[in-house]
Design a protein around this motif. Structure first.
Motif: not given
Lengths: 480, 480
Positions: B319-323, B344, B252, B346
């Motif tokens: 790009l975002s790291l959601h969890g 997760k 990640m 997107s």
């Protein structure tokens, strides 16, 4: 004095009754880390106290006051102090255990309801949260007491009990209580204790009993990154704001390498590499890479060299990343930019590391790495709990008694091991009472304490009850 | 044809009734990503259908079949297709909306119960999950229909409706339905549609209405690292096994830099840098760094340059790291080594990026990075859902009608914007119907769709209902 045959017979005859009592204990979800379960933890203390008093133990429910969880003041569960026997001609053994458990939800991946003890008749596994950690071992002592009471047998030693309800939550308040009891001298509950016995760890494998003379310490950290005033939609705010998750993942990725090497400068340097003689100790233990893989449930050991793997557990520090609070953790997808995220990680420590010395290194490193990001988010990092590492003298009569008891019950010489986990109270007892402390595990290496489908094998529960009873007779018999 | 004054008057007079109806809609927790709420999503479709039919709309609840969630087969919520008016002399406007919502738990940080619409009388905020995304806008159309029915007014255009219940869950099944309806020609529900209007996005700020002619696409990934057969205790297994969390955090951390730059080779290269002329467009928008900070709730913008920040939202990928699913996510501490963890994340896409082209780059990069670890854990990475980016012709009469309506209701010329978020159905309509698609937002930039304390301002709900009604009259009046 030899262990009386009627005692051993009684345990066998009453095995199902003992299992049923364990089911009662497991049914109380005494989860100490989650404030919502606090009433259950307290209910568990009442249940255990009533069992002890009905078996002739004089007890005191010791109020430890309150603490604050998520801004809410909660009562700490009481420590149960107990005593039975006061014969100055007998040795006095102090027994420690804890009646709280780790969190568990069926949705974590349990095959059965975690707070319902389910016996797998084929394997003899007693599955349920707390079965092995640490309700089974505590109930082993109840079994010993019940056998002696029912048979009208005198206990071979004086017993003292210290059962707490916050072990899984940094043993809040316990150290102060122990110090204060010791300070009372002959008015204190621990007066005259000759040795301590703790059953709160596990065999290294599934076949060889062991005595444990060393534990790693622990330092548990929360590292929080905060930015936006609230959670944001990643469509509208992706590449618009500093995202706390991006910063946190960056920081968490700078703590430990995938091969287990700790990346925090100074932490590895504190540990001297093993010489050939020390390495030989680990090569001789009844333990294999296959044992690791079996207890882990997959071929997943970090090395194919047995001594390396065992030293990784017993004489090296470790860093594990446990998870993130505040990020999306449910199933499916959610296109959120979480506003506040807290990374949870802990280090296992070995001498000469201490939580304080590790805290200094961790905080410095994390702050330096965060500064590199030039982020508008804010960082806090905090040591949430810690425990010192511990190593005991395994040539002491306390260990010798346990060795003889193990040979009598299991017909095997136990391995002498150091454990990767942490039981901070071990050190508190050792330091404050100034007596030898023995770790005498009941369960096996694949029991899955802290994990899904935690279990205790029926045979370990029953033979383990015989073991601790026999240990008391060996303590009484030995030339101290 | 000018917008009839009685229509505008009716909306004002019935404002409280309209808010009460919104409260009914919010009270149904129609969370589509979590299978446990599927009965509520279906209940929501029945509620909406009954509202539509009572207002004179002919509807069809279109069964989309089933899908599998966590190994369990679940019925997909129906798409509500509706029609009112069939006058060949009138234009036909297709309205899209979605009646499902994002997950919400009070414990996520909501100040009030998420599924209870609470009006803050001081600010006029209507707080509740779905208030702005997308129940408020859908109910705006009900308000317009009710006004016309009650006043006995003919609608100025023929209306077609397409309301789905899986928008927050990749619009499962919708694309196929649209294609199949279009393939039916004059037997299909979309026959004769002249333009599309979608209210499912937001003003850029809190004061300037806008029309939106561009959307970023999306590619949502799950990246799972698995190792041990079950969760392990970090005491016994820390530095003994390959820990899935360590590997996952490593991976990640190799996706996006804290400054927003995407680290996956090839992704940034697909986008040409802006020239001076394009940059000027963004500099002219009524939008400031303070607006970003206000909607984000903190001074947190990635840059102090307005055009850079706006381009970050509108014309750059993100790009975002959601969890993480499967790791410890609760309060307090838990010394666990999770056995399976799923990261997760997107990407938001802009032309010429597509989910397929991005998937190729992401999968290649992640697998290459994972191979470097020489880990015994296993990796899977999967594209869970995607949507193409979209840009529309904003000189079309559909946009001109919306501009005039905005000027009539809000006395302001709307900004022309591109949106950072993704509404994949926009592109499906554009491609399959071959007509112009307009995004006409109802809510403000600080509404907090997908976030805690999601809200719709009462004035946006009421004036927004007037806006979409007036838009229909402008569509009817304009020389197409």
């Amino acid at each position: 004095m030899a262990t009386p045959a009627p005692f051993l017979h009684f345990v066998d005859q009453n095995a199902q009754k003992f299992v049923d009592r364990l089911a009662q204990a497991v049914a109380i979800p005494s989860v100490s880390v989650d404030g919502a379960y606090r009433p259950d933890v307290i209910r568990m203390s009442a249940w255990l106290n009533s069992q002890l008093t009905s078996l002739g133990v004089t007890t005191q429910l010791t109020d430890l006051g309150v603490h604050v969880v998520d801004g809410k003041e909660l009562p700490l569960p009481p420590v149960i102090l107990g005593k039975i026997g006061d014969d100055p001609k007998k040795k006095t053994v102090l027994v420690y255990g804890h009646y709280d458990v780790q969190p568990a939800e069926k949705s974590d991946g349990w095959d059965t309801e975690p707070f319902e003890l389910v016996e797998d008749k084929e394997t003899g596994r007693l599955v349920g949260r707390g079965s092995t950690d640490d309700k089974g071992p505590i109930l082993g002592w109840l079994n010993v007491l019940e056998a002696h009471k029912s048979l009208g047998l005198d206990l071979p030693v004086n017993l003292r009990f210290c059962f707490e309800g916050m072990e899984e939550s940094s043993s809040d308040g316990l150290d102060e209580l122990i110090r204060s009891e010791v300070a009372k001298g002959n008015q204190g509950w621990f007066h005259g204790v000759d040795c301590v016995c703790i059953s709160d760890n596990y065999w290294q494998n599934t076949r060889t009993p062991c005595l444990t003379y060393g534990l790693r310490g622990i330092a548990f950290f929360h590292m929080t990154v905060s930015g936006p005033g609230r959670d944001l939609h990643s469509g509208g705010f992706g590449r618009v704001v500093h995202e706390p998750m991006t910063d946190l993942i960056f920081l968490m990725g700078r703590l430990v390498a995938p091969d287990g090497t700790i990346l925090i400068p100074g932490v590895e340097d504190m540990i001297a590499p093993p010489d050939a003689e020390e390495r030989a100790i680990y090569e001789k233990l009844d333990y294999s890479i296959e044992d690791v893989d079996e207890t882990a449930g997959a071929s997943i050991a970090l090395s194919d060299d047995k001594a390396t793997v065992l030293m990784g557990r017993m004489r090296m520090p470790a860093l594990s990343l446990h998870g993130i609070e505040g990020a999306f953790s449910g199933p499916g997808g959610k296109t959120v930019i979480p506003a506040h995220v807290a990374g949870k990680f802990s280090l296992r420590l070995v001498p000469p590391q201490t939580p304080a010395s590790i805290e200094t290194l961790v905080v410095k490193h994390v702050k330096e790495e965060f500064a590199k990001l030039k982020s508008k988010n804010t960082l806090t990092i905090e040591l949430m709990g810690g425990g010192m590492p511990w190593v005991e003298d395994y040539k002491h009569w306390n260990y010798e008694a346990a060795r003889r008891a193990t040979e009598a019950v299991y017909k095997q010489t136990p391995d002498l091991t150091r454990e990767g986990g942490s039981i901070p109270v071990t050190l508190t007892f050792a330091e404050n009472l100034g007596v030898n402390v023995l770790l005498l595990p009941m369960g096996r290496g694949d029991d899955g304490a802290h994990s899904t489908n935690e279990k205790l094998d029926r045979s370990n529960f029953i033979e383990g009850s015989k073991l601790i009873g026999t240990y008391l007779y060996e303590v009484a018999a030995i030339n101290a």
